[in-house]
Design a protein around this motif. Structure first.
Motif, mmCIF file in Angstrom:
data_model
loop_
_atom_site.group_PDB
_atom_site.id
_atom_site.type_symbol
_atom_site.label_atom_id
_atom_site.label_comp_id
_atom_site.label_asym_id
_atom_site.label_seq_id
_atom_site.Cartn_x
_atom_site.Cartn_y
_atom_site.Cartn_z
ATOM 1 N N ASP A 109 2.450 2.445 1.015
ATOM 2 C CA ASP A 109 1.227 2.244 1.790
ATOM 3 C C ASP A 109 0.696 0.822 1.658
ATOM 4 O O ASP A 109 -0.015 0.330 2.545
ATOM 5 N N LYS A 110 1.026 0.164 0.555
ATOM 6 C CA LYS A 110 0.592 -1.216 0.346
ATOM 7 C C LYS A 110 1.583 -2.213 0.940
ATOM 8 O O LYS A 110 1.418 -3.420 0.777
ATOM 9 N N GLY A 111 2.620 -1.695 1.596
ATOM 10 C CA GLY A 111 3.550 -2.576 2.296
ATOM 11 C C GLY A 111 4.870 -2.805 1.610
ATOM 12 O O GLY A 111 5.732 -3.510 2.149
ATOM 13 N N PHE A 112 5.054 -2.248 0.413
ATOM 14 C CA PHE A 112 6.307 -2.451 -0.303
ATOM 15 C C PHE A 112 7.357 -1.478 0.220
ATOM 16 O O PHE A 112 7.122 -0.267 0.267
ATOM 17 N N LYS A 113 8.512 -2.016 0.578
ATOM 18 C CA LYS A 113 9.584 -1.185 1.124
ATOM 19 C C LYS A 113 10.770 -1.170 0.161
ATOM 20 O O LYS A 113 10.922 -2.066 -0.674
ATOM 21 N N ASP A 114 11.589 -0.153 0.290
ATOM 22 C CA ASP A 114 12.795 -0.015 -0.542
ATOM 23 C C ASP A 114 12.455 -0.160 -2.026
ATOM 24 O O ASP A 114 13.077 -0.937 -2.761
ATOM 25 N N VAL A 115 11.466 0.591 -2.463
ATOM 26 C CA VAL A 115 10.971 0.499 -3.838
ATOM 27 C C VAL A 115 12.029 0.995 -4.820
ATOM 28 O O VAL A 115 12.658 2.041 -4.607
ATOM 29 N N VAL A 116 12.208 0.247 -5.894
ATOM 30 C CA VAL A 116 13.104 0.646 -6.974
ATOM 31 C C VAL A 116 12.388 0.373 -8.290
ATOM 32 O O VAL A 116 12.311 -0.771 -8.749
ATOM 33 N N ILE A 117 11.829 1.418 -8.890
ATOM 34 C CA ILE A 117 11.174 1.275 -10.190
ATOM 35 C C ILE A 117 11.672 2.369 -11.116
ATOM 36 O O ILE A 117 12.170 3.399 -10.660
ATOM 37 N N PRO A 118 11.569 2.162 -12.431
ATOM 38 C CA PRO A 118 12.092 3.162 -13.369
ATOM 39 C C PRO A 118 11.498 4.547 -13.137
ATOM 40 O O PRO A 118 10.288 4.696 -12.935
ATOM 41 N N ALA A 119 12.366 5.550 -13.159
ATOM 42 C CA ALA A 119 11.918 6.931 -12.950
ATOM 43 C C ALA A 119 10.932 7.372 -14.017
ATOM 44 O O ALA A 119 10.141 8.289 -13.788
ATOM 45 N N GLU A 120 10.964 6.720 -15.168
ATOM 46 C CA GLU A 120 10.006 7.045 -16.232
ATOM 47 C C GLU A 120 8.573 6.883 -15.747
ATOM 48 O O GLU A 120 7.671 7.601 -16.195
ATOM 49 N N LEU A 121 8.348 5.956 -14.816
ATOM 50 C CA LEU A 121 7.003 5.748 -14.277
ATOM 51 C C LEU A 121 6.642 6.787 -13.221
ATOM 52 O O LEU A 121 5.487 6.866 -12.803
ATOM 53 N N PRO A 136 -1.077 -14.618 -1.760
ATOM 54 C CA PRO A 136 -1.415 -14.363 -0.354
ATOM 55 C C PRO A 136 -0.239 -14.480 0.600
ATOM 56 O O PRO A 136 -0.159 -13.743 1.578
ATOM 57 N N GLN A 137 0.704 -15.402 0.349
ATOM 58 C CA GLN A 137 1.776 -15.624 1.326
ATOM 59 C C GLN A 137 2.866 -14.561 1.265
ATOM 60 O O GLN A 137 3.757 -14.541 2.107
ATOM 61 N N TYR A 138 2.799 -13.671 0.279
ATOM 62 C CA TYR A 138 3.782 -12.609 0.154
ATOM 63 C C TYR A 138 3.089 -11.262 0.036
ATOM 64 O O TYR A 138 1.933 -11.175 -0.370
ATOM 65 N N THR A 139 3.830 -10.208 0.386
ATOM 66 C CA THR A 139 3.393 -8.883 -0.031
ATOM 67 C C THR A 139 3.640 -8.815 -1.528
ATOM 68 O O THR A 139 4.784 -8.896 -1.976
ATOM 69 N N SER A 140 2.583 -8.746 -2.301
ATOM 70 C CA SER A 140 2.720 -8.825 -3.751
ATOM 71 C C SER A 140 1.642 -7.980 -4.405
ATOM 72 O O SER A 140 0.621 -7.654 -3.785
ATOM 73 N N GLY A 141 1.858 -7.639 -5.644
ATOM 74 C CA GLY A 141 0.854 -6.858 -6.352
ATOM 75 C C GLY A 141 1.106 -6.834 -7.838
ATOM 76 O O GLY A 141 2.242 -6.990 -8.300
ATOM 77 N N MET A 142 0.014 -6.683 -8.585
ATOM 78 C CA MET A 142 0.073 -6.429 -10.026
ATOM 79 C C MET A 142 -0.504 -5.032 -10.252
ATOM 80 O O MET A 142 -1.566 -4.707 -9.722
ATOM 81 N N PHE A 143 0.192 -4.236 -11.030
ATOM 82 C CA PHE A 143 -0.192 -2.848 -11.224
ATOM 83 C C PHE A 143 -0.199 -2.507 -12.704
ATOM 84 O O PHE A 143 0.726 -2.864 -13.437
ATOM 85 N N ASP A 144 -1.251 -1.824 -13.152
ATOM 86 C CA ASP A 144 -1.312 -1.289 -14.507
ATOM 87 C C ASP A 144 -1.085 0.207 -14.446
ATOM 88 O O ASP A 144 -1.733 0.920 -13.673
#
Length: 240
Positions: A109-121, A136-144
């Motif tokens: 929903d935040k624009g990230f496609k083809d997501v690959v993150i550890p299944a533990e999360l 700003p120039q990229y689709t980017s994010g920091m997540f806790d």
């Protein structure tokens, strides 16, 4: 001062990037040659910020790098820094994260496609407790991420980075850090381990799927051996 600049990221305010760079450099060398002590949380955030702003210095080099068969990590002996060249890495995931997962849906929903993150999360224990778009120039994010206990994992994603920038991606470490490269799910994953008893232990995980680069800070255990064991178990869930 560094705490205040980092806090700006989470308040949606552009920090003084030059000050952040200077403070990161100072964390390695001061006049009496003693490193500034920083909390695990601050070190984790700095890792993402250093990567994001293309800093000319990092806190220190990985002094031992194992299994870097593709030469992804370039250690700069002159200034104790290192860069990661993802154009040399295997970076085509064989399996993507389940798009029916709630966390993956949030990222989509935040624009990230083809997501690959550890299944533990994605196992239902963790939830995203803080998020910030920071380049700003990229689709980017920091997540806790939090599992409701003292365990915390921070992740930054920068999507569709041009190859010329993927060839100069900065990492972080400390003077006693070690590193290794493992290949999981079709991707070369760079792991830097750092820490000491007084401030705790953490690892930084870097990998790319295509031109989307991920950086994860991971904390596990009270000693280096348990950190390494926990980190490898965590990274291996990229294949699940």
């Amino acid at each position: 001062m560094l705490d205040n600049e980092i806090k700006k990221y989470f308040d949606g305010i552009e920090p003084d990037n030059e000050l952040v760079e200077r403070m990161v450099a100072m964390s390695k060398n001061t006049e009496n040659h003693k490193r500034i002590k920083m909390s695990k949380k601050i070190v984790a955030i700095i890792a993402a910020i250093v990567c994001a702003i293309g800093a000319t210095t990092a806190t220190a080099a990985i002094v031992r790098m194992a299994n870097d068969k593709n030469g992804i990590v370039s250690i700069q002996e002159s200034d104790d820094s290192f860069t990661l060249d993802f154009t040399k890495a295997q970076r085509r995931a064989e399996k993507l994260s389940d798009t029916d997962n709630n966390i993956v849906k949030v990222l989509n929903d935040k624009g990230f496609k083809d997501v690959v993150i550890p299944a533990e999360l994605l196992n239902g224990k963790y939830e995203i407790v803080n998020t910030l778009g920071f380049i700003p120039q990229y689709t980017s994010g920091m997540f806790d991420f939090s599992d409701g206990s003292n365990n915390s994992i921070s992740m930054s994603i920068i999507q569709d980075i041009p190859d010329e920038e993927a060839a100069g991606f900065w990492g972080t470490g400390d003077e006693n850090s070690t590193g290794e490269v493992v290949t999981v799910n079709g991707m070369d994953v760079v792991i830097a381990y750092m820490g000491e008893p007084e401030i705790g232990y953490a690892s930084f995980i870097f990998y790319a799927n295509g031109n989307t680069i991920y950086q994860i800070s991971y904390h596990c255990g009270n000693d280096m051996e348990s950190l390494k064991e926990g980190t490898i178990e965590f990274v291996n869930t990229l294949a699940q």
